[in-house]
Scaffold this motif. Structure first.
Motif, PDB file in Angstrom:
ATOM      1  N   THR A  15       0.859  -1.183   0.000  1.00 23.02           N
ATOM      2  CA  THR A  15       0.000   0.000   0.000  1.00 23.02           C
ATOM      3  C   THR A  15       0.896   1.233   0.000  1.00 23.02           C
ATOM      4  N   CYS A  16       0.992   1.842  -1.164  1.00 20.27           N
ATOM      5  CA  CYS A  16       1.891   2.985  -1.334  1.00 20.27           C
ATOM      6  C   CYS A  16       1.119   4.175  -1.911  1.00 20.27           C
ATOM      7  N   ARG A  17       1.686   5.351  -1.711  1.00 23.73           N
ATOM      8  CA  ARG A  17       1.123   6.569  -2.279  1.00 23.73           C
ATOM      9  C   ARG A  17       2.222   7.612  -2.378  1.00 23.73           C
ATOM     10  N   GLU A  18       1.872   8.754  -2.939  1.00 20.73           N
ATOM     11  CA  GLU A  18       2.820   9.846  -3.043  1.00 20.73           C
ATOM     12  C   GLU A  18       2.383  10.983  -2.138  1.00 20.73           C
ATOM     13  N   ASP A  19       3.330  11.719  -1.628  1.00 20.34           N
ATOM     14  CA  ASP A  19       3.073  12.863  -0.761  1.00 20.34           C
ATOM     15  C   ASP A  19       4.120  13.916  -1.078  1.00 20.34           C
ATOM     16  N   LYS A  20       4.011  15.077  -0.468  1.00 22.59           N
ATOM     17  CA  LYS A  20       5.009  16.116  -0.687  1.00 22.59           C
ATOM     18  C   LYS A  20       5.231  16.893   0.594  1.00 22.59           C
ATOM     19  N   ILE A  21       6.401  17.448   0.696  1.00 22.92           N
ATOM     20  CA  ILE A  21       6.760  18.336   1.799  1.00 22.92           C
ATOM     21  C   ILE A  21       7.044  19.692   1.175  1.00 22.92           C
ATOM     22  N   ASP A  22       6.252  20.685   1.523  1.00 26.39           N
ATOM     23  CA  ASP A  22       6.517  22.042   1.052  1.00 26.39           C
ATOM     24  C   ASP A  22       7.578  22.656   1.950  1.00 26.39           C
ATOM     25  N   PHE A  31      20.402  22.159  -5.023  1.00 21.40           N
ATOM     26  CA  PHE A  31      21.409  21.784  -4.026  1.00 21.40           C
ATOM     27  C   PHE A  31      21.021  22.273  -2.632  1.00 21.40           C
ATOM     28  N   ILE A  32      20.361  23.417  -2.551  1.00 22.91           N
ATOM     29  CA  ILE A  32      19.877  23.904  -1.261  1.00 22.91           C
ATOM     30  C   ILE A  32      18.785  22.973  -0.745  1.00 22.91           C
ATOM     31  N   CYS A  33      17.923  22.538  -1.638  1.00 28.96           N
ATOM     32  CA  CYS A  33      16.879  21.584  -1.251  1.00 28.96           C
ATOM     33  C   CYS A  33      17.517  20.292  -0.744  1.00 28.96           C
ATOM     34  N   LEU A  34      18.482  19.777  -1.470  1.00 28.38           N
ATOM     35  CA  LEU A  34      19.148  18.538  -1.047  1.00 28.38           C
ATOM     36  C   LEU A  34      19.833  18.702   0.298  1.00 28.38           C
ATOM     37  N   ARG A  35      20.455  19.858   0.507  1.00 33.21           N
ATOM     38  CA  ARG A  35      21.155  20.110   1.769  1.00 33.21           C
ATOM     39  C   ARG A  35      20.185  20.117   2.953  1.00 33.21           C
ATOM     40  N   ASN A  36      18.984  20.651   2.753  1.00 29.91           N
ATOM     41  CA  ASN A  36      18.011  20.765   3.839  1.00 29.91           C
ATOM     42  C   ASN A  36      17.023  19.598   3.895  1.00 29.91           C
ATOM     43  N   SER A  37      17.118  18.684   2.964  1.00 32.77           N
ATOM     44  CA  SER A  37      16.122  17.621   2.872  1.00 32.77           C
ATOM     45  C   SER A  37      16.182  16.621   4.025  1.00 32.77           C
ATOM     46  N   GLN A  38      17.371  16.310   4.542  1.00 26.85           N
ATOM     47  CA  GLN A  38      17.455  15.307   5.600  1.00 26.85           C
ATOM     48  C   GLN A  38      16.655  15.702   6.830  1.00 26.85           C
ATOM     49  N   SER A  39      16.760  16.950   7.249  1.00 27.07           N
ATOM     50  CA  SER A  39      16.013  17.373   8.434  1.00 27.07           C
ATOM     51  C   SER A  39      14.520  17.405   8.140  1.00 27.07           C
ATOM     52  N   ALA A  40      14.128  17.824   6.931  1.00 28.82           N
ATOM     53  CA  ALA A  40      12.708  17.838   6.568  1.00 28.82           C
ATOM     54  C   ALA A  40      12.145  16.418   6.516  1.00 28.82           C
ATOM     55  N   LEU A  41      12.910  15.496   5.960  1.00 33.19           N
ATOM     56  CA  LEU A  41      12.470  14.094   5.906  1.00 33.19           C
ATOM     57  C   LEU A  41      12.379  13.479   7.302  1.00 33.19           C
ATOM     58  N   ALA A  42      13.331  13.788   8.168  1.00 31.91           N
ATOM     59  CA  ALA A  42      13.301  13.262   9.540  1.00 31.91           C
ATOM     60  C   ALA A  42      12.088  13.792  10.297  1.00 31.91           C
ATOM     61  N   THR A  43      11.774  15.062  10.123  1.00 29.57           N
ATOM     62  CA  THR A  43      10.596  15.645  10.771  1.00 29.57           C
ATOM     63  C   THR A  43       9.323  15.001  10.245  1.00 29.57           C
ATOM     64  N   HIS A  48       4.851  10.778  10.932  1.00 30.14           N
ATOM     65  CA  HIS A  48       4.129   9.715  10.211  1.00 30.14           C
ATOM     66  C   HIS A  48       4.819   8.369  10.436  1.00 30.14           C
ATOM     67  N   PRO A  49       4.844   7.861  11.673  1.00 30.86           N
ATOM     68  CA  PRO A  49       5.612   6.643  11.955  1.00 30.86           C
ATOM     69  C   PRO A  49       5.067   5.384  11.280  1.00 30.86           C
ATOM     70  N   GLU A  50       3.834   5.425  10.811  1.00 26.80           N
ATOM     71  CA  GLU A  50       3.256   4.235  10.166  1.00 26.80           C
ATOM     72  C   GLU A  50       3.671   4.115   8.698  1.00 26.80           C
ATOM     73  N   TRP A  51       4.347   5.133   8.165  1.00 25.65           N
ATOM     74  CA  TRP A  51       4.773   5.148   6.771  1.00 25.65           C
ATOM     75  C   TRP A  51       6.293   5.041   6.655  1.00 25.65           C
ATOM     76  N   HIS A  52       6.742   4.483   5.539  1.00 21.33           N
ATOM     77  CA  HIS A  52       8.171   4.368   5.224  1.00 21.33           C
ATOM     78  C   HIS A  52       8.421   5.102   3.909  1.00 21.33           C
ATOM     79  N   VAL A  53       9.423   5.946   3.866  1.00 21.01           N
ATOM     80  CA  VAL A  53       9.775   6.666   2.641  1.00 21.01           C
ATOM     81  C   VAL A  53      10.599   5.734   1.755  1.00 21.01           C
TER      82      VAL A  53
END
Length: 68
Positions: A15-22, A31-43, A48-53
């Protein structure tokens, strides 16, 4: 910029779907997005602990593709 996610339920991996983080800034440099993505993904993952990226990538606002 935004981060596009492909996510699947931990309890039902097929059971998969797509989502986005603004992201809170309008930088057009991926490159700025990539640099800041780890903290955004961790948050996002903590909220959403029931989902896996499965996959993610940065994209400019307004250019969101139909698939990841």
């Amino acid at each position: 910029m935004m981060i596009l996610l492909s996510i699947c339920l931990l309890a039902q991996p097929t059971t998969c779907r797509e989502d986005k983080i603004d992201l809170s800034y309008e930088a057009s440099n991926p490159f700025i997005c990539l640099r800041n993505s780890q903290s955004a993904l961790a948050t996002w993952q903590a909220a959403h602990p029931e989902w896996h990226v499965e996959r993610w990538r940065c994209a400019a606002r307004g250019s969101q593709p139909k698939d990841l």
